[in-house]
Design a protein around this motif. Structure first.
Motif, PDB file in Angstrom:
ATOM      1  N   GLU A 229      38.632  46.533  46.120  1.00  0.00           N
ATOM      2  CA  GLU A 229      37.601  47.488  46.520  1.00  0.00           C
ATOM      3  C   GLU A 229      38.083  48.926  46.362  1.00  0.00           C
ATOM      4  OE1 GLU A 229      34.996  48.640  50.530  1.00  0.00           O
ATOM      5  OE2 GLU A 229      36.141  46.769  50.449  1.00  0.00           O
ATOM      6  N   ASN A 230      39.363  49.145  46.572  1.00  0.00           N
ATOM      7  CA  ASN A 230      39.895  50.506  46.573  1.00  0.00           C
ATOM      8  C   ASN A 230      40.366  50.993  45.212  1.00  0.00           C
ATOM      9  OD1 ASN A 230      39.445  50.648  49.331  1.00  0.00           O
ATOM     10  ND2 ASN A 230      41.513  49.957  49.855  1.00  0.00           N
ATOM     11  N   MET A 231      40.655  50.076  44.298  1.00  0.00           N
ATOM     12  CA  MET A 231      41.196  50.492  43.005  1.00  0.00           C
ATOM     13  C   MET A 231      40.849  49.499  41.915  1.00  0.00           C
ATOM     14  SD  MET A 231      45.258  49.682  43.706  1.00  0.00           S
ATOM     15  CE  MET A 231      45.279  50.613  45.230  1.00  0.00           C
ATOM     16  N   LEU A 232      41.076  49.891  40.660  1.00  0.00           N
ATOM     17  CA  LEU A 232      40.953  48.977  39.526  1.00  0.00           C
ATOM     18  C   LEU A 232      42.244  48.181  39.404  1.00  0.00           C
ATOM     19  CD1 LEU A 232      39.370  51.234  36.755  1.00  0.00           C
ATOM     20  CD2 LEU A 232      38.266  49.328  37.918  1.00  0.00           C
TER      21      LEU A 232
ATOM     22  N   MET B 174      50.924  45.124  42.849  1.00  0.00           N
ATOM     23  CA  MET B 174      49.871  45.161  43.866  1.00  0.00           C
ATOM     24  C   MET B 174      49.393  43.740  44.143  1.00  0.00           C
ATOM     25  SD  MET B 174      48.897  47.923  45.349  1.00  0.00           S
ATOM     26  CE  MET B 174      47.375  47.204  45.938  1.00  0.00           C
ATOM     27  N   SER B 175      49.312  43.366  45.410  1.00  0.00           N
ATOM     28  CA  SER B 175      48.737  42.071  45.762  1.00  0.00           C
ATOM     29  C   SER B 175      47.238  42.124  45.505  1.00  0.00           C
ATOM     30  CB  SER B 175      49.001  41.752  47.228  1.00  0.00           C
ATOM     31  OG  SER B 175      50.380  41.636  47.476  1.00  0.00           O
ATOM     32  N   VAL B 176      46.725  41.131  44.804  1.00  0.00           N
ATOM     33  CA  VAL B 176      45.300  41.089  44.482  1.00  0.00           C
ATOM     34  C   VAL B 176      44.549  40.549  45.690  1.00  0.00           C
ATOM     35  CG1 VAL B 176      43.546  40.153  42.946  1.00  0.00           C
ATOM     36  CG2 VAL B 176      45.789  40.785  42.043  1.00  0.00           C
ATOM     37  N   THR B 177      43.980  41.444  46.461  1.00  0.00           N
ATOM     38  CA  THR B 177      43.208  41.102  47.653  1.00  0.00           C
ATOM     39  C   THR B 177      41.832  41.754  47.550  1.00  0.00           C
ATOM     40  OG1 THR B 177      43.977  43.049  48.875  1.00  0.00           O
ATOM     41  CG2 THR B 177      45.326  41.030  49.020  1.00  0.00           C
ATOM     42  N   PRO B 178      40.855  41.283  48.322  1.00  0.00           N
ATOM     43  CA  PRO B 178      39.529  41.937  48.302  1.00  0.00           C
ATOM     44  C   PRO B 178      39.608  43.423  48.625  1.00  0.00           C
ATOM     45  CG  PRO B 178      39.393  39.810  49.401  1.00  0.00           C
ATOM     46  CD  PRO B 178      40.849  40.063  49.142  1.00  0.00           C
ATOM     47  N   GLN B 179      40.492  43.797  49.563  1.00  0.00           N
ATOM     48  CA  GLN B 179      40.627  45.200  49.922  1.00  0.00           C
ATOM     49  C   GLN B 179      41.187  46.019  48.759  1.00  0.00           C
ATOM     50  OE1 GLN B 179      43.207  45.940  53.233  1.00  0.00           O
ATOM     51  NE2 GLN B 179      42.792  48.139  53.286  1.00  0.00           N
TER      52      GLN B 179
END
Length: 753
Positions: free
Chosen positions: A601-604, A593-598
Motif C-alpha cells: 500500500e505504501n510503495m511499489l 522489503m517484506s512483501v506485506t499488504p502494508q
C-alpha cells in the motif's frame, strides 16, 4: 532427470538445428517445384475460397471449411508470433525476419500439401466424426502399397500420434497456460493459481462439447484476436512510417551480408548463418508448416475436393507469417528497441516496443493479444490431442484426454507457485521437452509427404482438370450473407474499434503520467543509483569483519547499477525510518522489503526474489524444544521490523517477555550470550549466523509464517521499478541471480520468474 534433459538437448539441436531445418525447407522446395508453385497459382483463388464462407452439408457430421481454418489458426497463431519473432531478431538480427519469410513461402506449399493428403485419407471414428492427419496419411497412404510399407506406415503413424499427444499436453497445454498466467500476473496482478483455475474451467466448458463447441468459440475469438493484433501493431508501425523503408532495407541487407563495420571475415559468415537458422526455425515454429498438426483440424471440414481444402492452408501461413510475424518484426525494428534495449528478448522485447510507441496502453494491448493467443492455442491443441488419443486408443479415451489437459493447465499456470524453485525447474524442463516433441512431429509427417508426393501431384492434376466442374457440383447453395460472414464482420469491427479506442482515450493521460515520472531518467542523468539496506541482516546486507558492507543485496544492487549504466551506492539506513528515507528521496529504493499488504500500500514492490521464514532460535543446550516451551521466557526481536509487528499480533506475545532489539544480529548475539532465552528472526539471518558460528544452536520446528522479499520503490517511480524488474528477469535468465545466490546461500533459492 539430468540424463533425460541431456538427451533432450541433443534431440532438440537435431530437430531445430540444420538437419531438421534442411529437411523442412527442402521438402517445401521439392513440393513447390513438383506441384508447379501452388502458393502462387492458387493464391488469389485461395483468398476467394476463404471469404466465400461456404456452408457445410447438414447431412454430414463435419464443420464448415472456414470454421476448420480458424480452429487450426487458434493453435497456429500464438505466442510464437510475438515472443518467437522477437527471439529470432534478438539472436539472428534483422535478417532473421527475411529468412522467416523465405521459409514461409515454401511452407505455404508444405501446409497445402499436408492438408490435401489429410483430407484425402481421412476416416470416420466410432462416433461418426471425421478424423484425419499425418497418422491416417501414413497408415492408409503407405498401407495402400502393401507389404513392408504397411508396417512402416503404421509405425510412423504411431510415432507421430505419440509425439503429437505429448506435445499437446506440454506445449499446447502447460506451456501456453503458463504464458497466459504470466500475462495476467504482469498486466493485472492476477495470482497464478487463480489464473490456472479460471483457464481450466473456461477450457473445460468449451471442450466438453467436442469439436462443434470448440469451432463455435474459435469462430468468434480467432478472427477477433487476429484483427485486434493486426490493427494494434499496424497502428504502431504506421506511427513510425518514416523508419519503415530503412528497417526493411537493413533487414534485407543483414539477411545476406553482415555489417562490415561491426564484424568481418568468418564472423560475418557466422552472423548470416545465425540469421538463416533463427529465422527459419522461428518461422516454422510459428506457422507449423510441415509439423503435421493443422491437418487434424482441416480433416474435419466439409469440402468439395481435398485440394480446395488445401487452399485454406495457403491462406493460413500467409496471414500467420507474412502478416502477423512481419508486423511484430517491424514493430521491434522501427521503434529501435533492439538498439536501446539489447539485453531484452522474447515477449519482453516486444512489450518494450509497444510501451515505447504507445505507452501504458501499448502494454495492455499486447498483454491482451498474448492472453488471447495463449488461450486459443490451448483450444486448438486440445483437438490435436483428442485426435491423437482417438487414433491410439479409441474414442472411449476422449474423457480421459479432457481431464489430462485440464490438469496440465493448472500445473502449467501455477506449478512454479506451488512448488517454488522446483516448480520453475519443472516448467523449464517441460518447455524444452515439449519444444523437442513439437519438432519431432515433423519427421514422420515429412517422410509421408515425400513418399506420397506423386499421389499428391495426381490430386492436384485432378483438381486442375475438374475445377470448373467443382464450381457447380457437390457444393451447397450459398446465401449472400451466411451466419459466418455476419459473425466475422461484427467481430472484425469490434476488434478494430477496441485498440483504437484504448489508444485514443488513454494517450493523453498516459503522456501526462510519463512526463511526470522521470525516476529512471533521473537515475541515468545523475549517474548513480542509491539503495537503502539494513546493514545488520546477514547474509542479505551486513558489515563484515573488515568493515565493508557485503551481502546478497549488495552484489545484486551493484549488478543492477552496472546494467543501468550508472554507479551503484548501497547505503545503510535505520530500518525503522526506511519509509521516511525513501519518501525524502535520499535513496532510490529499499532492499529486502517484506512483501506485506502494508508495504504494497505504501510503495511499489518488485517481484519477490527470495522466500524467508520467521523462525525461533535457541542455544543448543536450551531446554526449549517446542513453541509452547517459550511461555514465560524472554524473546528477542528486532524492533520496527515486520517480524516484530507480526509477532505482536499473535497470542504468544502475551505469554512471553518481548525484548525489543536493534537488529537481527543483536538478537542472535543476545541468544548466544544467554541474555534472552530465544530469538525470533528471519530464517536467512538465522541460517547464516548458525553456519558461521562454532557454537551449537537449534531452530524450533514451529514457525509463525513465511514471507517473501522484494525491492521497494516510491509509488510514483513506476519507470524505475519497471526497469529494475526487467533487469531482475534478465539476470534470472542469464544465470546471474543464481550465481549470486550460490555465493551467499550455497544453493539457488531465487524465485524470480
Amino acid at each position: 532427470m539430468e540424463f533425460i534433459m541431456q538427451i533432450n538437448e541433443v534431440a532438440n539441436h537435431f530437430v531445430w538445428g540444420p538437419p531438421g531445418m534442411t529437411l523442412l525447407v527442402g521438402t517445401g522446395i521439392y513440393l513447390t517445384l513438383l506441384l508447379g508453385f501452388p502458393q502462387l497459382r492458387y493464391f488469389f483463388p485461395a483468398i476467394a475460397e476463404v471469404f466465400s464462407f461456404r456452408e457445410k452439408n447438414e447431412d454430414d457430421k463435419s464443420i464448415s471449411s472456414f470454421a476448420a481454418m480458424v480452429t487450426a489458426m487458434s493453435a497456429t497463431v500464438g505466442t510464437g508470433n510475438v515472443a518467437g519473432v522477437a527471439t529470432a531478431l534478438h539472436l539472428g538480427g534483422p535478417g532473421a525476419l527475411v529468412w522467416m519469410l523465405i521459409s514461409a513461402f515454401f511452407g505455404m506449399c508444405t501446409k497445402f500439401a499436408e492438408i490435401t493428403l489429410a483430407v484425402h485419407y481421412r476416416k470416420k471414428d466410432a462416433h461418426g466424426d471425421w478424423r484425419g492427419g499425418s497418422m491416417y496419411v501414413l497408415e492408409h497412404g503407405l498401407g495402400e502399397w502393401g507389404g513392408i510399407w504397411k508396417t512402416i506406415g503404421k509405425t510412423l503413424a504411431v510415432l507421430f500420434a505419440l509425439f503429437a499427444l505429448f506435445a499437446s499436453l506440454g506445449m499446447g497445454g502447460a506451456v501456453q497456460a503458463n504464458s497466459a498466467a504470466e500475462v495476467l500476473f504482469m498486466g493485472w496482478n492476477v495470482d497464478h493459481l487463480n489464473s490456472g483455475v479460471i483457464m481450466a474451467v473456461a477450457v473445460g466448458v468449451v471442450i466438453v462439447g467436442g469439436l462443434t463447441s470448440l469451432s463455435r468459440v474459435t469462430l468468434f475469438v480467432v478472427p477477433f484476436m487476429v484483427v485486434f493484433y493486426m490493427v494494434s501493431t499496424g497502428f504502431l508501425v504506421l506511427t513510425y512510417w518514416a523508419q519503415i523503408p530503412a528497417a526493411i532495407t537493413n533487414a534485407i541487407h543483414m539477411a545476406f551480408f553482415a555489417d562490415p563495420a561491426v564484424v568481418t571475415g568468418g564472423v560475418a559468415g557466422w552472423c548470416v548463418m545465425e540469421a538463416i537458422q533463427r529465422g527459419v526455425a522461428r518461422g516454422v515454429f510459428s506457422n507449423e508448416a510441415g509439423m503435421g498438426s493443422a491437418p487434424m483440424a482441416y480433416a474435419t471440414a466439409d469440402n468439395a475436393h481435398p485440394v480446395q481444402m488445401g487452399f485454406y492452408g495457403l491462406f493460413e501461413v500467409f496471414v500467420d507469417t507474412f502478416v502477423i510475424c512481419v508486423l511484430t518484426g517491424l514493430a521491434i525494428l522501427v521503434t529501435g528497441t533492439m538498439t536501446y534495449y539489447p539485453e531484452l528478448t522474447g515477449a519482453q522485447l516486444a512489450l518494450q516496443s509497444f510501451e515505447v510507441a504507445l505507452g501504458t496502453p501499448g502494454k495492455y494491448i499486447l498483454a491482451t493479444g498474448l492472453l488471447l493467443f495463449a488461450t486459443t492455442t490451448i483450444l486448438g491443441w486440445y483437438w490435436y490431442a483428442e485426435t491423437a488419443v482417438t487414433y491410439l486408443f479409441g474414442v472411449r479415451f476422449k474423457p480421459v484426454m479432457k481431464l489430462l489437459l485440464i490438469a496440465m493447465i493448472i500445473v502449467g499456470a501455477s506449478g512454479a507457485q506451488l512448488l517454488g524453485a522446483a516448480g520453475n525447474d519443472y516448467l523449464d524442463n517441460l518447455w524444452d521437452i515439449s519444444d523437442t516433441l513439437n519438432g519431432l512431429m515433423a519427421f514422420p509427417n515429412l517422410i509421408g509427404l515425400l513418399l506420397l508426393s506423386l499421389t499428391l501431384r495426381r490430386l492436384v492434376k485432378d483438381y486442375d482438370a475438374h475445377k470448373d466442374v467443382q464450381k457447380v457440383c457437390d457444393v451447397p447453395d450459398k446465401k449472400p450473407m451466411s451466419k459466418e460472414w455476419r459473425a466475422f464482420l461484427i467481430v472484425s469491427v469490434c476488434a478494430v474499434l477496441l485498440p483504437l479506442g484504448i489508444i485514443y482515450f488513454c494517450r493523453d493521460s498516459q503522456e501526462s503520467v510519463r512526463s511526470q515520472d522521470v525516476s529512471l531518467q533521473m537515475v541515468v542523468d545523475n549517474g548513480h543509483f542509491v539503495i537503502g539496506v539494513d546493514d545488520n541482516f546477514p547474509p542479505m546486507s551486513f558489515t563484515d569483519e573488515h568493515g565493508e558492507l557485503v551481502g546478497f543485496d549488495v552484489d545484486l544492487a551493484r549488478e543492477v547499477g552496472s546494467r543501468l549504466g550508472v554507479t551503484c551506492e548501497v547505503r545503510p539506513i535505520a530500518w525503522k525510518d526506511k519509509d521516511d528515507e525513501l519518501n525524502d528521496r535520499t535513496i532510490d529504493c529499499i532492499g529486502s522489503m517484506s512483501v506485506t499488504p502494508q508495504a504494497a500500500e505504501n510503495m511499489l514492490l518488485s517481484e519477490a526474489y527470495i522466500k524467508d521464514n520467521l523462525v525461533f532460535v535457541v542455544r543448543g543446550d536450551s531446554s526449549i524444544m517446542w513453541i509452547h516451551d517459550l511461555k514465560g521466557k524472554t524473546l528477542g526481536i528486532q524492533i520496527g521490523s515486520t517480524t516484530f509487528d507480526g509477532f505482536m499480533e499473535t497470542d504468544l506475545s502475551k505469554e512471553v517477555k518481548v525484548v525489543p532489539l536493534m537488529d537481527n544480529v543483536e538478537v542472535l548475539h543476545q541468544v548466544k550470550d544467554g541474555k534472552v532465552d530465544a530469538g525470533f528472526v528471519d530464517s536467512l539471518a538465522a541460517f547464516y549466523f548458525i553456519h558461521s558460528s562454532s557454537d551449537r544452536y537449534f531452530i524450533l520446528p514451529d514457525s509463525l509464517g513465511e514471507e517473501v522479499l522484494a525491492w521497494g520503490f516510491r509509488k510514483e517511480d513506476k519507470e524505475l521499478q519497471n526497469r529494475v524488474q526487467k533487469i531482475f528477469s534478465e539476470m534470472k535468465v542469464d544465470g546471474t541471480l543464481g550465481r549470486i545466490s550460490q555465493k551467499w546461500f550455497k544453493s539457488d533459492i531465487i524465485i524470480v520468474r
